[in-house]
Scaffold this motif. Sequence first.
Motif, PDB file in Angstrom:
ATOM      1  N   LYS A   1       0.996  -1.207   0.148  1.00  0.00           N
ATOM      2  CA  LYS A   1      -0.095   0.207   0.050  1.00  0.00           C
ATOM      3  C   LYS A   1       0.953   1.339   0.036  1.00  0.00           C
ATOM      4  O   LYS A   1       0.531   2.066  -0.755  1.00  0.00           O
ATOM      5  CB  LYS A   1      -0.941  -0.061   1.229  1.00  0.00           C
ATOM      6  CG  LYS A   1      -1.889   1.239   1.272  1.00  0.00           C
ATOM      7  CD  LYS A   1      -2.776   0.963   0.040  1.00  0.00           C
ATOM      8  CE  LYS A   1      -3.929   2.112   0.245  1.00  0.00           C
ATOM      9  NZ  LYS A   1      -4.927   2.240  -0.826  1.00  0.00           N
ATOM     10  N   ILE A   2       1.948   1.239   0.923  1.00  0.00           N
ATOM     11  CA  ILE A   2       2.736   2.407   0.920  1.00  0.00           C
ATOM     12  C   ILE A   2       4.348   1.795   0.665  1.00  0.00           C
ATOM     13  O   ILE A   2       4.874   1.712   1.512  1.00  0.00           O
ATOM     14  CB  ILE A   2       2.677   3.235   2.349  1.00  0.00           C
ATOM     15  CG1 ILE A   2       1.355   3.653   2.340  1.00  0.00           C
ATOM     16  CG2 ILE A   2       3.575   4.207   1.867  1.00  0.00           C
ATOM     17  CD1 ILE A   2       1.126   4.564   3.525  1.00  0.00           C
ATOM     18  N   PRO A   3       4.645   1.817  -0.462  1.00  0.00           N
ATOM     19  CA  PRO A   3       6.068   1.144  -0.847  1.00  0.00           C
ATOM     20  C   PRO A   3       7.051   2.104  -0.307  1.00  0.00           C
ATOM     21  O   PRO A   3       7.026   3.477  -0.366  1.00  0.00           O
ATOM     22  CB  PRO A   3       6.057   1.230  -2.561  1.00  0.00           C
ATOM     23  CG  PRO A   3       4.728   1.142  -2.756  1.00  0.00           C
ATOM     24  CD  PRO A   3       3.922   1.830  -1.928  1.00  0.00           C
ATOM     25  N   GLY A   4       8.002   1.567   0.543  1.00  0.00           N
ATOM     26  CA  GLY A   4       9.023   2.583   1.184  1.00  0.00           C
ATOM     27  C   GLY A   4       8.656   2.975   2.596  1.00  0.00           C
ATOM     28  O   GLY A   4       9.272   3.610   3.474  1.00  0.00           O
ATOM     29  N   THR A   5       7.343   2.371   3.196  1.00  0.00           N
ATOM     30  CA  THR A   5       7.063   2.507   4.599  1.00  0.00           C
ATOM     31  C   THR A   5       8.168   1.935   5.508  1.00  0.00           C
ATOM     32  O   THR A   5       8.910   0.780   5.149  1.00  0.00           O
ATOM     33  CB  THR A   5       5.618   2.113   4.836  1.00  0.00           C
ATOM     34  OG1 THR A   5       5.280   2.308   6.310  1.00  0.00           O
ATOM     35  CG2 THR A   5       5.532   0.511   4.637  1.00  0.00           C
ATOM     36  N   LYS A   6       8.311   2.303   6.777  1.00  0.00           N
ATOM     37  CA  LYS A   6       9.199   1.849   7.624  1.00  0.00           C
ATOM     38  C   LYS A   6       8.314   0.637   8.629  1.00  0.00           C
ATOM     39  O   LYS A   6       9.144  -0.145   9.169  1.00  0.00           O
ATOM     40  CB  LYS A   6       9.723   2.790   8.804  1.00  0.00           C
ATOM     41  CG  LYS A   6      10.357   3.894   8.172  1.00  0.00           C
ATOM     42  CD  LYS A   6      10.978   4.795   9.266  1.00  0.00           C
ATOM     43  CE  LYS A   6      10.218   5.239  10.430  1.00  0.00           C
ATOM     44  NZ  LYS A   6      10.738   6.355  11.349  1.00  0.00           N
ATOM     45  N   MET A   7       7.274   0.436   8.235  1.00  0.00           N
ATOM     46  CA  MET A   7       6.337  -0.388   8.979  1.00  0.00           C
ATOM     47  C   MET A   7       6.806  -2.017   8.424  1.00  0.00           C
ATOM     48  O   MET A   7       6.591  -2.359   7.388  1.00  0.00           O
ATOM     49  CB  MET A   7       4.844  -0.393   9.108  1.00  0.00           C
ATOM     50  CG  MET A   7       4.073  -1.336   9.652  1.00  0.00           C
ATOM     51  SD  MET A   7       2.604  -0.513  10.135  1.00  0.00           S
ATOM     52  CE  MET A   7       1.441  -1.988  10.502  1.00  0.00           C
ATOM     53  N   ILE A   8       7.290  -2.674   9.342  1.00  0.00           N
ATOM     54  CA  ILE A   8       7.865  -3.999   8.988  1.00  0.00           C
ATOM     55  C   ILE A   8       6.919  -5.071   9.161  1.00  0.00           C
ATOM     56  O   ILE A   8       7.127  -6.338   8.751  1.00  0.00           O
ATOM     57  CB  ILE A   8       9.023  -4.483   9.693  1.00  0.00           C
ATOM     58  CG1 ILE A   8       8.975  -4.182  11.241  1.00  0.00           C
ATOM     59  CG2 ILE A   8      10.199  -3.422   9.456  1.00  0.00           C
ATOM     60  CD1 ILE A   8      10.060  -5.065  12.216  1.00  0.00           C
ATOM     61  N   TYR A   9       5.587  -4.852   9.685  1.00  0.00           N
ATOM     62  CA  TYR A   9       4.651  -5.644   9.969  1.00  0.00           C
ATOM     63  C   TYR A   9       4.216  -6.574   8.525  1.00  0.00           C
ATOM     64  O   TYR A   9       4.127  -5.900   7.474  1.00  0.00           O
ATOM     65  CB  TYR A   9       3.515  -5.218  10.514  1.00  0.00           C
ATOM     66  CG  TYR A   9       2.192  -6.076  10.790  1.00  0.00           C
ATOM     67  CD1 TYR A   9       2.412  -7.146  11.819  1.00  0.00           C
ATOM     68  CD2 TYR A   9       0.965  -6.035  10.142  1.00  0.00           C
ATOM     69  CE1 TYR A   9       1.442  -7.818  11.914  1.00  0.00           C
ATOM     70  CE2 TYR A   9       0.109  -6.839  10.578  1.00  0.00           C
ATOM     71  CZ  TYR A   9      -0.090  -8.018  11.458  1.00  0.00           C
ATOM     72  OH  TYR A   9      -0.753  -8.514  11.707  1.00  0.00           O
ATOM     73  N   PRO A  10       4.250  -7.764   8.494  1.00  0.00           N
ATOM     74  CA  PRO A  10       3.920  -8.771   7.224  1.00  0.00           C
ATOM     75  C   PRO A  10       2.663  -8.657   6.964  1.00  0.00           C
ATOM     76  O   PRO A  10       2.180  -8.689   5.553  1.00  0.00           O
ATOM     77  CB  PRO A  10       4.407 -10.062   7.514  1.00  0.00           C
ATOM     78  CG  PRO A  10       4.194 -10.264   9.045  1.00  0.00           C
ATOM     79  CD  PRO A  10       4.542  -8.885   9.495  1.00  0.00           C
TER      80      PRO A  10
END
Length: 127
Positions: free
Chosen positions: A93-102
């Motif tokens: 949804k947001i390429p480059g997000t810091k969120m690492i949740y799979p």
Amino acid sequence: MRGIVVVALLTAVGAGNASAQDAAAGEKVFVVCKACHQIGEGAKNGVGPALNGLIGRNAGSVPGYSYSAANKGSGLTWDEATFREYIKDPKAKIPGTKMIYPGLKDEQRTSDLIAFLKQFDADGKKK
């Protein structure tokens, strides 16, 4: 014929119940989120931003949290549909997000999580 109608009605009722949102069940889903996020009165930014008032808020807008450029520049507003897409696969949804949740793939658990999150206003008070 009557049996078919009864089965159709039960199926429709069951489908409606499957999509109902349950905030108490959502609180249990949120346990995984607690590793990075806080919610409620006194919530602070941690590895991830505080989630108070999430639904209706612009992405990348919690004061004091260091967002990725991708998140800040996404132009998203968190409504139920957008959050549902995001939490299913954050990096898609947001390429480059810091969120690492799979990602959370289960629709019912997602609905429950949304119900839990929606309880909290921007100050962390339950509505």
